[in-house]
Scaffold this motif. Structure first.
Motif, PDB file in Angstrom:
ATOM      1  N   GLY A 280       0.921  -1.280   0.004  1.00  0.00           N
ATOM      2  CA  GLY A 280      -0.088   0.216  -0.085  1.00  0.00           C
ATOM      3  C   GLY A 280       0.820   1.195  -0.057  1.00  0.00           C
ATOM      4  N   GLU A 281       0.297   2.393  -0.347  1.00  0.00           N
ATOM      5  CA  GLU A 281       0.696   3.722  -0.273  1.00  0.00           C
ATOM      6  C   GLU A 281      -0.490   4.712  -0.041  1.00  0.00           C
ATOM      7  N   ALA A 320      -4.417  12.379   8.190  1.00  0.00           N
ATOM      8  CA  ALA A 320      -5.250  11.027   7.847  1.00  0.00           C
ATOM      9  C   ALA A 320      -5.310  10.172   9.064  1.00  0.00           C
ATOM     10  N   GLU A 321      -6.413   9.701   9.238  1.00  0.00           N
ATOM     11  CA  GLU A 321      -6.658   8.489  10.037  1.00  0.00           C
ATOM     12  C   GLU A 321      -6.888   7.200   9.401  1.00  0.00           C
ATOM     13  N   TRP A 322      -5.745   6.344   9.602  1.00  0.00           N
ATOM     14  CA  TRP A 322      -5.791   4.861   8.863  1.00  0.00           C
ATOM     15  C   TRP A 322      -6.045   3.873   9.958  1.00  0.00           C
ATOM     16  N   LYS A 323      -7.128   3.200   9.760  1.00  0.00           N
ATOM     17  CA  LYS A 323      -7.561   2.195  10.670  1.00  0.00           C
ATOM     18  C   LYS A 323      -8.039   0.891   9.566  1.00  0.00           C
ATOM     19  N   GLN A 324      -8.408  -0.160  10.261  1.00  0.00           N
ATOM     20  CA  GLN A 324      -8.753  -1.267   9.330  1.00  0.00           C
ATOM     21  C   GLN A 324      -9.824  -1.285   8.491  1.00  0.00           C
ATOM     22  N   GLY A 325      -9.528  -1.062   7.110  1.00  0.00           N
ATOM     23  CA  GLY A 325     -10.575  -0.920   6.077  1.00  0.00           C
ATOM     24  C   GLY A 325     -10.882   0.429   5.790  1.00  0.00           C
ATOM     25  N   SER A 326     -10.085   1.191   6.222  1.00  0.00           N
ATOM     26  CA  SER A 326     -10.685   2.999   5.687  1.00  0.00           C
ATOM     27  C   SER A 326      -9.320   3.740   6.236  1.00  0.00           C
ATOM     28  N   VAL A 327      -9.381   4.888   5.308  1.00  0.00           N
ATOM     29  CA  VAL A 327      -8.483   5.982   5.786  1.00  0.00           C
ATOM     30  C   VAL A 327      -9.412   7.245   5.486  1.00  0.00           C
ATOM     31  N   THR A 328      -9.421   8.154   6.742  1.00  0.00           N
ATOM     32  CA  THR A 328     -10.246   9.216   6.512  1.00  0.00           C
ATOM     33  C   THR A 328      -9.341  10.486   6.568  1.00  0.00           C
ATOM     34  N   TYR A 329      -9.445  11.551   5.640  1.00  0.00           N
ATOM     35  CA  TYR A 329      -8.480  12.516   5.464  1.00  0.00           C
ATOM     36  C   TYR A 329      -8.945  13.941   6.146  1.00  0.00           C
ATOM     37  N   TYR A 330      -8.060  14.645   6.619  1.00  0.00           N
ATOM     38  CA  TYR A 330      -8.545  15.850   7.210  1.00  0.00           C
ATOM     39  C   TYR A 330      -7.461  16.757   7.046  1.00  0.00           C
ATOM     40  N   TYR A 331      -8.032  18.044   6.286  1.00  0.00           N
ATOM     41  CA  TYR A 331      -7.242  19.398   5.988  1.00  0.00           C
ATOM     42  C   TYR A 331      -7.564  20.297   6.847  1.00  0.00           C
ATOM     43  N   ASP A 332      -6.890  20.817   7.556  1.00  0.00           N
ATOM     44  CA  ASP A 332      -7.054  21.922   8.610  1.00  0.00           C
ATOM     45  C   ASP A 332      -8.091  21.544   9.606  1.00  0.00           C
ATOM     46  N   GLY A 333      -8.159  20.291   9.937  1.00  0.00           N
ATOM     47  CA  GLY A 333      -9.097  19.690  10.988  1.00  0.00           C
ATOM     48  C   GLY A 333     -10.556  19.430  10.361  1.00  0.00           C
ATOM     49  N   LYS A 334     -10.647  19.453   9.058  1.00  0.00           N
ATOM     50  CA  LYS A 334     -12.003  19.032   8.500  1.00  0.00           C
ATOM     51  C   LYS A 334     -11.832  18.099   7.613  1.00  0.00           C
ATOM     52  N   SER A 341     -11.764   1.115   0.162  1.00  0.00           N
ATOM     53  CA  SER A 341     -11.550   0.248  -0.593  1.00  0.00           C
ATOM     54  C   SER A 341     -10.101  -0.023  -0.872  1.00  0.00           C
ATOM     55  N   GLY A 342      -9.624  -1.151  -0.850  1.00  0.00           N
ATOM     56  CA  GLY A 342      -8.030  -1.597  -1.110  1.00  0.00           C
ATOM     57  C   GLY A 342      -7.103  -1.198  -0.139  1.00  0.00           C
ATOM     58  N   ILE A 343      -7.815  -1.009   1.231  1.00  0.00           N
ATOM     59  CA  ILE A 343      -6.954  -0.579   2.465  1.00  0.00           C
ATOM     60  C   ILE A 343      -6.081  -1.600   2.862  1.00  0.00           C
ATOM     61  N   THR A 344      -4.749  -1.549   2.922  1.00  0.00           N
ATOM     62  CA  THR A 344      -3.938  -2.675   3.231  1.00  0.00           C
ATOM     63  C   THR A 344      -3.696  -2.475   4.793  1.00  0.00           C
ATOM     64  N   SER A 345      -2.932  -3.401   5.479  1.00  0.00           N
ATOM     65  CA  SER A 345      -2.440  -3.335   7.007  1.00  0.00           C
ATOM     66  C   SER A 345      -1.095  -3.510   7.050  1.00  0.00           C
ATOM     67  N   ALA A 346      -0.270  -3.416   6.115  1.00  0.00           N
ATOM     68  CA  ALA A 346       1.446  -3.536   6.324  1.00  0.00           C
ATOM     69  C   ALA A 346       2.153  -2.382   6.891  1.00  0.00           C
ATOM     70  N   PRO A 347       3.027  -2.566   7.600  1.00  0.00           N
ATOM     71  CA  PRO A 347       3.293  -1.209   8.045  1.00  0.00           C
ATOM     72  C   PRO A 347       3.996  -0.475   6.946  1.00  0.00           C
ATOM     73  N   MET A 348       3.998   1.073   7.321  1.00  0.00           N
ATOM     74  CA  MET A 348       4.378   1.856   6.191  1.00  0.00           C
ATOM     75  C   MET A 348       5.358   3.086   6.934  1.00  0.00           C
ATOM     76  N   TYR A 349       6.316   3.705   6.183  1.00  0.00           N
ATOM     77  CA  TYR A 349       7.105   4.492   6.705  1.00  0.00           C
ATOM     78  C   TYR A 349       6.708   5.914   6.074  1.00  0.00           C
ATOM     79  N   LEU A 350       7.199   7.036   6.713  1.00  0.00           N
ATOM     80  CA  LEU A 350       6.852   8.420   6.295  1.00  0.00           C
ATOM     81  C   LEU A 350       7.673   8.944   5.141  1.00  0.00           C
ATOM     82  N   ILE A 351       7.256   9.769   4.313  1.00  0.00           N
ATOM     83  CA  ILE A 351       7.861  10.497   3.360  1.00  0.00           C
ATOM     84  C   ILE A 351       7.466  11.864   3.301  1.00  0.00           C
ATOM     85  N   LEU A 352       8.136  12.856   2.988  1.00  0.00           N
ATOM     86  CA  LEU A 352       7.866  13.994   2.556  1.00  0.00           C
ATOM     87  C   LEU A 352       8.847  14.594   1.317  1.00  0.00           C
ATOM     88  N   ASN A 353       8.228  14.793   0.291  1.00  0.00           N
ATOM     89  CA  ASN A 353       9.198  15.454  -0.848  1.00  0.00           C
ATOM     90  C   ASN A 353       8.446  16.608  -1.490  1.00  0.00           C
TER      91      ASN A 353
END
Length: 380
Positions: A280-281, A320-334, A341-353
């Motif tokens: 996942g990404e 973003a809140e990532w939990k089993q089966g879903s990711v919910t996105y928040y910009y400026d708290g909204k 769909s397609g939400i994975t459960s493998a560990p992920m690392y952080l990236i900024l570019n």
């Protein structure tokens, strides 16, 4: 101004802080608190941040109580005004675990963060490299996930949280215990980009920390890597091999480059697994065609969308809140979107570019500095 600041014992082996402050004019604060940092930069702020009105007469603030793991800590008064957190001198210190004796230190006043900002559906990255798995960091006992730049929880995301990772970028250089400054390359190497659609290579020379922010600088400088010449070179950081997570709340406060009222280039805050796309990404933010967008890529596809409104020309918080089966996105708290769909459960690392895509030439700007006030991760 701070007239007095001290730490004292509270019941059950806990501590509390007391501060007396005043202002040369009347000012309404959204919040007033006492912030605490461990020796390695962890956030242990006292609970009880409160709104306050300051004037020429002294105002006394007493925090809530909390316990601290054994160690030495610095503490200082922090306040929020016009949606921006700022800090005040003096910076003092105390030691927890044996006895608590607050003493002033010569530590410089922490740099105040600046203030928050942010259509095509293109992936923020299509990495093909595979790295060895790394253990997920564990939270330090009793860590309170708060800091001068935010409240005690992710902005706008409900729930009870414990902070497991943070970088406030208040030092003078990148913290090598948390970040790499290129894409899967040797230390100090210039590397190719994660996505073949990008028009810049990545060099540690384009990564810096100053004024309380991480700077990822994109400049025009033809750079050849692996037999391919890129017209630009830019900055990237990743926590691969140093910190990765399965589920949680992920948040960063970012000042993105702008092109008029649109977001310039392809600035991104995202997470990636060790085996793309199987693991996942999770794209918390990627600037695409001038808009602030989000996606989740896996073998099932890459659903996502772009938020309405303007998220450029100032500081904005992307989470973003990532939990089993879903990711919910928040910009400026909204909440701006959710993917189920397609939400994975493998560990992920952080990236900024701070990427650039020639296909988005109408909103590309070079040179451009992507600034990051903080990165924080919470889990339940």
């Amino acid at each position: 101004m701070v007239d007095s600041l001290s730490v004292s014992a509270a019941p059950n082996g806990q501590l509390k802080a007391t501060a007396t402050v005043h202002s040369t004019r009347t000012v309404k604060l959204q919040a007033l608190t006492v912030a605490v940092r461990s020796a390695n930069g962890g956030n242990y702020d006292y609970p009880g941040a409160t709104a306050a009105t300051l004037g020429t007469q002294a105002t006394k603030y007493t925090s809530g109580s909390r316990a601290f793991p054994a160690g030495t800590y610095t503490y200082f008064v922090a306040y929020k005004v016009h949606d921006s957190w700022r800090s005040l001198a003096p910076v003092k210190s105390f030691t927890s675990g044996t006895s608590t004796t607050p003493t002033p230190t010569a530590t410089p006043t922490p740099t105040s963060p600046a203030t928050p900002t942010p259509t095509a559906s293109t992936p923020a990255g299509t990495p093909t490299q595979t790295a060895s798995p790394t253990p997920t960091p564990t939270a330090t006992s009793s860590t309170t996930p708060s800091a001068p730049s935010t409240a005690a929880a992710p902005v706008g995301i409900a729930g009870t949280w414990r902070q497991v990772f943070s970088d406030e970028f208040n030092g003078t250089g990148l913290d090598g215990s948390k970040w790499n400054s290129n894409w899967f390359g040797c230390s100090g190497c210039v590397t190719k980009p994660p996505n073949s659609a990008e028009a810049s290579a990545y060099s540690p020379s384009q990564v810096s920390v100053s004024d309380g922010s991480l700077h990822l600088n994109l400049i025009q400088q033809p750079t050849t890597v692996g037999g391919k010449t890129y017209p630009n070179v830019s900055g990237l950081v990743t926590s691969n091999g140093k910190a990765q997570f399965t589920y949680g709340a992920f948040e960063s406060r970012i000042y993105t480059p702008s092109s008029g009222t649109q977001m310039a280039n392809w600035p991104s805050f995202w997470l990636d697994g060790q085996n793309w796309p199987t693991d996942g990404e999770l794209d918390v933010l990627e600037g695409l065609g001038g808009s602030a967008c989000y996606h989740f890529h896996s073998t099932a596809g890459g659903p996502g969308g772009c938020a309405s409104g303007t998220y450029s020309g100032g500081w904005h918080t992307f989470g973003a809140e990532w939990k089993q089966g879903s990711v919910t996105y928040y910009y400026d708290g909204k909440q701006v979107g959710q993917i189920t769909s397609g939400i994975t459960s493998a560990p992920m690392y952080l990236i900024l570019n701070n990427a650039i895509n020639p296909d988005h030439s109408g909103t590309n700007v070079v040179p451009a500095d992507m600034k990051v006030d903080y990165v924080r991760v919470w889990q339940h």
